[in-house]
Design a protein around this motif. Structure first.
Motif, PDB file in Angstrom:
ATOM      1  N   ILE A   2      62.014  27.679 -35.978  1.00 18.73           N
ATOM      2  CA  ILE A   2      63.432  26.552 -35.697  1.00 18.73           C
ATOM      3  C   ILE A   2      62.882  24.784 -35.906  1.00 18.73           C
ATOM      4  CG2 ILE A   2      64.951  28.159 -34.438  1.00 18.73           C
ATOM      5  CD1 ILE A   2      62.819  27.562 -32.200  1.00 18.73           C
ATOM      6  N   LYS A   3      63.346  24.152 -35.914  1.00 16.33           N
ATOM      7  CA  LYS A   3      62.924  23.026 -36.071  1.00 16.33           C
ATOM      8  C   LYS A   3      62.996  22.564 -34.929  1.00 16.33           C
ATOM      9  CE  LYS A   3      64.954  18.571 -38.023  1.00 16.33           C
ATOM     10  NZ  LYS A   3      65.580  17.710 -39.197  1.00 16.33           N
ATOM     11  N   LEU A   4      61.509  21.606 -34.470  1.00 15.46           N
ATOM     12  CA  LEU A   4      61.877  20.925 -32.662  1.00 15.46           C
ATOM     13  C   LEU A   4      60.824  19.979 -32.977  1.00 15.46           C
ATOM     14  CD1 LEU A   4      60.523  24.491 -30.783  1.00 15.46           C
ATOM     15  CD2 LEU A   4      62.685  23.294 -31.151  1.00 15.46           C
ATOM     16  N   ALA A  25      60.039  20.784 -16.889  1.00 14.89           N
ATOM     17  CA  ALA A  25      59.599  20.223 -15.179  1.00 14.89           C
ATOM     18  C   ALA A  25      59.989  19.119 -15.952  1.00 14.89           C
ATOM     19  CB  ALA A  25      58.023  20.511 -15.075  1.00 14.89           C
ATOM     20  N   ALA A  26      59.175  18.190 -15.537  1.00 16.62           N
ATOM     21  CA  ALA A  26      59.552  16.513 -15.895  1.00 16.62           C
ATOM     22  C   ALA A  26      60.066  16.515 -17.303  1.00 16.62           C
ATOM     23  CB  ALA A  26      58.224  15.626 -15.444  1.00 16.62           C
ATOM     24  N   ASP A  27      58.814  17.367 -18.098  1.00 20.02           N
ATOM     25  CA  ASP A  27      59.023  17.316 -19.777  1.00 20.02           C
ATOM     26  C   ASP A  27      59.002  19.340 -20.119  1.00 20.02           C
ATOM     27  OD1 ASP A  27      57.782  14.876 -20.301  1.00 20.02           O
ATOM     28  OD2 ASP A  27      56.705  15.113 -20.050  1.00 20.02           O
ATOM     29  N   THR A  28      59.913  19.094 -21.496  1.00 25.37           N
ATOM     30  CA  THR A  28      59.044  20.533 -21.672  1.00 25.37           C
ATOM     31  C   THR A  28      58.295  20.745 -22.507  1.00 25.37           C
ATOM     32  OG1 THR A  28      62.309  20.307 -22.050  1.00 25.37           O
ATOM     33  CG2 THR A  28      61.132  22.273 -23.459  1.00 25.37           C
ATOM     34  N   GLU A  46      68.507  23.653 -25.494  1.00 19.57           N
ATOM     35  CA  GLU A  46      68.307  23.485 -25.847  1.00 19.57           C
ATOM     36  C   GLU A  46      68.021  24.330 -27.291  1.00 19.57           C
ATOM     37  OE1 GLU A  46      68.795  18.382 -27.150  1.00 19.57           O
ATOM     38  OE2 GLU A  46      67.780  19.288 -25.559  1.00 19.57           O
ATOM     39  N   VAL A  47      66.585  24.608 -26.920  1.00 16.99           N
ATOM     40  CA  VAL A  47      65.981  25.869 -27.756  1.00 16.99           C
ATOM     41  C   VAL A  47      66.586  27.288 -27.411  1.00 16.99           C
ATOM     42  CG1 VAL A  47      62.851  26.713 -27.516  1.00 16.99           C
ATOM     43  CG2 VAL A  47      63.614  24.651 -27.181  1.00 16.99           C
TER      44      VAL A  47
END
Length: 68
Positions: A2-4, A25-28, A46-47
């Motif tokens: 998968i593209k991230l 959390a605040a960020d993934t 999204e992931v």
């Protein structure tokens, strides 16, 4: 795979099979089976959607209950 997008803006391809957990959390943060942590821009949801799409493509099915 998968593209991230890394938080730096760099696009990466991750083997979806080695994602251990997703910390939202605040960020993934992706935690891989190697215990490597990667800060990404995409949300955990999204992931999850990308992972489900990947599984559907690999297994050629829309019934994912038989996969898990």
């Amino acid at each position: 795979m998968i593209k991230l997008t890394k938080f730096t803006g760099e696009e990466i391809f991750i083997n979806a099979e080695i994602i251990k957990t997703i910390e939202n959390a605040a960020d993934t943060v992706l935690v891989l089976s190697t215990d490597e942590r990667i800060l990404i821009k995409e949300s955990a949801e999204e992931v999850q959607e990308l992972f489900m799409k990947y599984k559907k493509e690999i297994h050629g099915t829309t019934n994912l209950t038989s996969i898990f």
